[in-house]
Design a protein around this motif. Sequence first.
Motif, PDB file in Angstrom:
ATOM      1  N   THR A   5       0.882  -1.387   0.065  1.00  0.00           N
ATOM      2  CA  THR A   5      -0.211   0.279   0.219  1.00  0.00           C
ATOM      3  C   THR A   5       0.672   1.517   0.103  1.00  0.00           C
ATOM      4  O   THR A   5       0.381   2.312  -0.905  1.00  0.00           O
ATOM      5  N   ARG A   6       1.632   0.671   0.961  1.00  0.00           N
ATOM      6  CA  ARG A   6       2.512   2.500   0.927  1.00  0.00           C
ATOM      7  C   ARG A   6       3.548   2.469  -0.726  1.00  0.00           C
ATOM      8  O   ARG A   6       3.680   3.865  -0.893  1.00  0.00           O
ATOM      9  N   LYS A   7       3.863   1.751  -1.155  1.00  0.00           N
ATOM     10  CA  LYS A   7       4.310   1.553  -2.024  1.00  0.00           C
ATOM     11  C   LYS A   7       3.876   2.060  -3.772  1.00  0.00           C
ATOM     12  O   LYS A   7       4.218   3.361  -3.846  1.00  0.00           O
ATOM     13  N   ILE A   8       2.801   1.552  -3.241  1.00  0.00           N
ATOM     14  CA  ILE A   8       1.496   2.188  -4.349  1.00  0.00           C
ATOM     15  C   ILE A   8       1.460   3.758  -4.257  1.00  0.00           C
ATOM     16  O   ILE A   8       0.935   3.907  -5.388  1.00  0.00           O
ATOM     17  N   LEU A  16       2.121   9.626  -5.121  1.00  0.00           N
ATOM     18  CA  LEU A  16       2.263  10.647  -4.623  1.00  0.00           C
ATOM     19  C   LEU A  16       3.667  11.770  -5.582  1.00  0.00           C
ATOM     20  O   LEU A  16       4.305  12.855  -5.307  1.00  0.00           O
ATOM     21  N   GLN A  17       4.237  11.147  -6.205  1.00  0.00           N
ATOM     22  CA  GLN A  17       5.544  11.676  -6.941  1.00  0.00           C
ATOM     23  C   GLN A  17       5.282  12.200  -8.029  1.00  0.00           C
ATOM     24  O   GLN A  17       6.107  13.409  -8.218  1.00  0.00           O
ATOM     25  N   PHE A  30       3.367  20.727   2.351  1.00  0.00           N
ATOM     26  CA  PHE A  30       3.587  19.049   1.052  1.00  0.00           C
ATOM     27  C   PHE A  30       2.630  18.304   1.644  1.00  0.00           C
ATOM     28  O   PHE A  30       2.070  17.800   0.991  1.00  0.00           O
ATOM     29  N   SER A  31       2.540  17.932   2.614  1.00  0.00           N
ATOM     30  CA  SER A  31       1.907  17.100   3.836  1.00  0.00           C
ATOM     31  C   SER A  31       0.211  17.596   3.122  1.00  0.00           C
ATOM     32  O   SER A  31      -0.654  16.786   2.476  1.00  0.00           O
ATOM     33  N   GLN A  32      -0.145  18.562   3.358  1.00  0.00           N
ATOM     34  CA  GLN A  32      -1.624  19.273   3.170  1.00  0.00           C
ATOM     35  C   GLN A  32      -1.475  19.091   1.501  1.00  0.00           C
ATOM     36  O   GLN A  32      -2.875  18.643   1.205  1.00  0.00           O
ATOM     37  N   ARG A  33      -0.832  19.314   0.163  1.00  0.00           N
ATOM     38  CA  ARG A  33      -0.491  19.258  -1.299  1.00  0.00           C
ATOM     39  C   ARG A  33      -0.931  17.299  -1.424  1.00  0.00           C
ATOM     40  O   ARG A  33      -1.812  17.243  -2.018  1.00  0.00           O
ATOM     41  N   GLU A  50      -2.144  15.424   0.702  1.00  0.00           N
ATOM     42  CA  GLU A  50      -3.522  14.669   1.418  1.00  0.00           C
ATOM     43  C   GLU A  50      -5.443  15.254   0.420  1.00  0.00           C
ATOM     44  O   GLU A  50      -5.792  15.085   0.033  1.00  0.00           O
ATOM     45  N   GLU A  51      -4.636  16.091  -0.216  1.00  0.00           N
ATOM     46  CA  GLU A  51      -5.799  16.995  -1.274  1.00  0.00           C
ATOM     47  C   GLU A  51      -5.947  16.306  -2.474  1.00  0.00           C
ATOM     48  O   GLU A  51      -6.607  15.836  -3.050  1.00  0.00           O
ATOM     49  N   PHE A  52      -4.361  15.658  -3.136  1.00  0.00           N
ATOM     50  CA  PHE A  52      -4.121  15.285  -4.187  1.00  0.00           C
ATOM     51  C   PHE A  52      -4.440  13.823  -3.757  1.00  0.00           C
ATOM     52  O   PHE A  52      -5.097  13.175  -5.039  1.00  0.00           O
ATOM     53  N   PHE A  53      -4.450  13.623  -2.477  1.00  0.00           N
ATOM     54  CA  PHE A  53      -4.811  11.849  -2.867  1.00  0.00           C
ATOM     55  C   PHE A  53      -6.579  11.646  -2.791  1.00  0.00           C
ATOM     56  O   PHE A  53      -6.891  10.503  -3.084  1.00  0.00           O
ATOM     57  N   SER A  54      -6.868  12.313  -1.941  1.00  0.00           N
ATOM     58  CA  SER A  54      -8.413  12.257  -2.074  1.00  0.00           C
ATOM     59  C   SER A  54      -9.755  12.541  -3.333  1.00  0.00           C
ATOM     60  O   SER A  54      -9.779  11.841  -3.739  1.00  0.00           O
ATOM     61  N   GLU A  55      -8.899  13.548  -4.544  1.00  0.00           N
ATOM     62  CA  GLU A  55      -9.331  13.255  -5.906  1.00  0.00           C
ATOM     63  C   GLU A  55      -8.964  12.619  -6.527  1.00  0.00           C
ATOM     64  O   GLU A  55      -9.082  11.690  -7.833  1.00  0.00           O
TER      65      GLU A  55
END
Length: 355
Positions: A178-181, A186-187, A321-324, A326-331
């Motif tokens: 899961t972490r690797k994916i 997020l790259q 970076f963390s906020q960005r 989270e927003e990207f991953f949610s979308e």
Amino acid sequence: MRGNAIVPCKAVHGPVSREVRNRRLATSTKSKSFCSEDRKVWEPARHLCLLLLLLVSVMASACGLYDRDEYKAIVMVGKRSLTAEQLKREMRRLVADQEIVSEDKAQLRRTLVERIVDHLLVLEYGREKGITVSQEEIDSVVREIRQDYEQADFQEILIKRCISLEEWKEGLRDQLLTRKIIESVLQSVPPPTTQEIRAYFDIHSQEFKNPPMVKVRQVVTRTKREAQGLLRRLSEGERMEELALHHSIAPDGKMKGEIGWIRQGEMEEEVEKIIFSLPVGRLSSIVETSYGFHIFQVVSKRAEGVHFLPEVASEIERKLFSQRWEEFFSEWLKKIRDVFPVSINQDLLEKLEWA
């Protein structure tokens, strides 16, 4: 999905000794063909066995053994599915691992199912992209983790969680995958720019106010008599660093008693009053706490103030970076729901008893 067995089960018939295998082999190969008498006994028995198997199959179907709710798929994501039993295990694991609490059981169930669906979506994406975790990667992490535990302690943890070593490794594989994916997804997220970091600092400068701080060294003993003896030696000129190294029972004794910088509000009120009132270099009187008998010495002090941007730039960068992410991953999760269909049997979910 992982089960809850404490230890792996052996097969019903289990391994057999070489002697037994040889005896069975000798018995089965005694003759290349059945004699007529053997056939008379074997044929009816064979038909009887077939009849019994047929009856069991019919009865299982008639009783709905294969149609029971716990064996039906309740959550389907792409090519993955969870039965009711598997879903219950995952929901219980989530509650145990993440300490999710809610008085509204229906809302809690929805939250847990959403998290499980998100996890399955990530795994489906990884499967399609060919992302895997090698056995070497798993073994490396297992070795690192087990270095921190004695063998008996490690086994005790597994028993308390009601899982076997193989089930734990399977869970670890799942986490690593899961972490690797997610890392691969997020790259593409760009880091915050210098201008963004500065703008955040200008707007939120009050977040970076520095409260009064003291740098402290201590020596801790088990008894008051020991502390009195050390305080006398200190007053006679012996160094706190040496006495703490050889006599302190606190873990920081190995670091010559140095606790480091302490912000106002971090320690017990009585202790804090003493150390913040001490001038630099002055020794405290003996202070009794639940840990033992302390002698404190203030090494340095910092007044209240505000950090400058260079001091906190890295902290701001991590936060943005963390906020960005989270927003990207949610979308991203919303988008892949169009790629991998999600289906939930709401009727079965409503009837699910898992808590």
